[in-house]
Design an enzyme around this catalytic site. Structure first.
Site, short mmCIF file in Angstrom:
data_model
loop_
_atom_site.label_atom_id
_atom_site.label_comp_id
_atom_site.label_asym_id
_atom_site.label_seq_id
_atom_site.Cartn_x
_atom_site.Cartn_y
_atom_site.Cartn_z
N ALA A 252 -5.90 -2.40 4.97
CA ALA A 252 -7.29 -2.04 5.24
C ALA A 252 -8.05 -1.93 3.93
O ALA A 252 -7.45 -1.77 2.86
CB ALA A 252 -7.35 -0.69 5.97
N TYR B 72 -16.80 3.27 6.37
CA TYR B 72 -15.35 3.16 6.50
C TYR B 72 -14.92 3.59 7.92
O TYR B 72 -14.18 2.86 8.59
CB TYR B 72 -14.67 4.03 5.43
CG TYR B 72 -13.18 4.21 5.63
CD1 TYR B 72 -12.29 3.16 5.40
CD2 TYR B 72 -12.65 5.43 6.06
CE1 TYR B 72 -10.92 3.33 5.58
CE2 TYR B 72 -11.29 5.61 6.25
CZ TYR B 72 -10.43 4.55 6.01
OH TYR B 72 -9.07 4.71 6.20
N THR C 163 -9.66 0.57 2.12
CA THR C 163 -9.54 2.02 2.27
C THR C 163 -10.43 2.82 1.30
O THR C 163 -10.42 4.05 1.35
CB THR C 163 -8.07 2.47 2.04
OG1 THR C 163 -7.65 2.00 0.75
CG2 THR C 163 -7.16 1.93 3.11
N GLY D 182 0.82 -1.22 0.00
CA GLY D 182 0.00 0.00 0.00
C GLY D 182 0.85 1.27 0.00
O GLY D 182 2.09 1.20 0.02
N ASP E 34 -8.71 9.76 10.61
CA ASP E 34 -9.44 10.95 11.06
C ASP E 34 -10.96 10.78 10.86
O ASP E 34 -11.75 11.50 11.46
CB ASP E 34 -8.95 12.19 10.29
CG ASP E 34 -9.01 12.02 8.78
OD1 ASP E 34 -8.86 10.88 8.29
OD2 ASP E 34 -9.23 13.02 8.08
#
Ligand SMILES: NC(=O)c1ccc[n+]([C@@H]2O[C@H](COP(=O)([O-])OP(=O)(O)OC[C@H]3O[C@@H](n4cnc5c(N)ncnc54)[C@H](OP(=O)(O)O)[C@@H]3O)[C@@H](O)[C@H]2O)c1
Length: 276
Positions: free
Chosen positions: A57, A122, A59, A10, A99
């Protein structure tokens, strides 16, 4: 030091491999290390890592919205399997979070003690991952970052640059503010954190904040591209998943540990230099 790194292919994973060349890094990628594999924890434990850095993940924020089952299978249950493997090996666990666990109602940077309230699948699945890693295991550090970009993979910065050379103008939302984070800078911080004994939750993003519109303008200015940037609203952007309007992260706690990332605009400059 033996480090098991998930998501090694990633954006951040590739930068971590670069930052940790002196360490004994085991890259734990698919198909051998699939987050939905019930045997994942045992596989991880059998490599006897000293530290597990879990970056893998699902994402794609809108993809998660379309397919919540996969989002939770990967980001929550997959993270539980990684945490079980780390616990079995007695390894420290560093879990990358986001965040987007916040709802964005604040107007000053979010601290680690602020209440979470994710607006999209998510964010909810990554928060569930945080809970899995912190549950009953003392050796976990949850590192929340934001607006990540890298010379590897696809991201906002690369999209803006490629649109700017093919279109006369780019339309960018101005009512989302956050802290752009250059993955190479974040990887250097993580290289410092793996030797510290800090646990719990910590924020690490590029210093300062901007809107996506300001971010796009800065990218084009630094790249010397003259394309016009047109501000639009989040509603006009027509994305499937809700986005929090404000998610700048306070880095005061990171500073207390003697670590910091450069200002976000310096990240853009460094990205352009590294890409060249
Ligand atoms: N990107 C952002 O703006 C952002 C912001 C805040 C926090 N974060 C967090 O930071 C971390 C790193 O993000 P990133 O941008 O570097 O991610 P990325 O570039 O999208 O890479 C994700 C990695 O996870 C792997 N992966 C996905 N599903 C998997 C599965 N089922 N089993 C095993 N591996 C799987 C991918 O493998 P394949 O290559 O095989 O697909 C890829 O290597 C993530 O935990 C993310 O939630 C990202």
């Amino acid at each position: 030091m033996r480090i098991l790194l998930t998501g090694a292919k990633g954006q951040l994973g590739q930068e971590l491999q670069r930052a940790l060349t002196k360490e004994d890094v085991i890259t734990a990628d698919r198909p051998d290390y699939e987050l939905t594999d019930p045997k994942l924890g045992d596989k991880i434990a059998s490599t006897r890592p000293y530290v597990v850095i879990h970056t893998a993940a699902y994402t794609d924020v809108d993809g998660c919205e379309r397919d919540p089952d996969s989002a939770f299978q990967v980001n929550a249950q997959g993270t539980r399997r990684v945490a079980e493997g780390a616990a079995k090996a007695g390894a420290k666990l560093l879990y990358l979070s986001t965040d987007y666990v916040f709802d964005g109602r604040k107007t000053v940077p979010y601290t680690e003690r602020d209440p979470v309230n994710p607006l999209n699948v998510y964010g909810r699945s990554k928060l569930a991952g945080e809970e899995e890693t912190l549950k009953g295991y003392r050796g976990t550090l949850v590192l929340r970052t934001s607006w990540l970009y890298s010379v590897h993979g696809n991201n906002f910065v690369k999209t803006i640059l490629s649109l700017a050379v093919t279109q006369p103008e780019v339309r960018v939302v101005e009512d989302q503010r956050g802290s752009p984070t250059y993955a190479r800078h974040l990887a250097q911080v993580i290289a410092g954190l793996i030797r510290s004994d800090v646990t719990g939750v910590m924020h690490a993003g590029g210093e300062g904040e901007c809107s996506r519109y300001e971010f796009a303008k800065a990218i084009l200015q630094e790249a010397g591209l003259g394309c016009r940037v047109v501000p639009i609203s989040t509603a006009e952007s027509g994305r499937l998943a809700r986005r929090p309007p404000y998610t700048a992260l306070s880095t005061a706690f990171l500073h207390q540990h003697g670590l910091n990332l450069p200002p976000w605009r310096e990240g853009v400059r460094q990205f352009l230099a590294d890409r060249a």
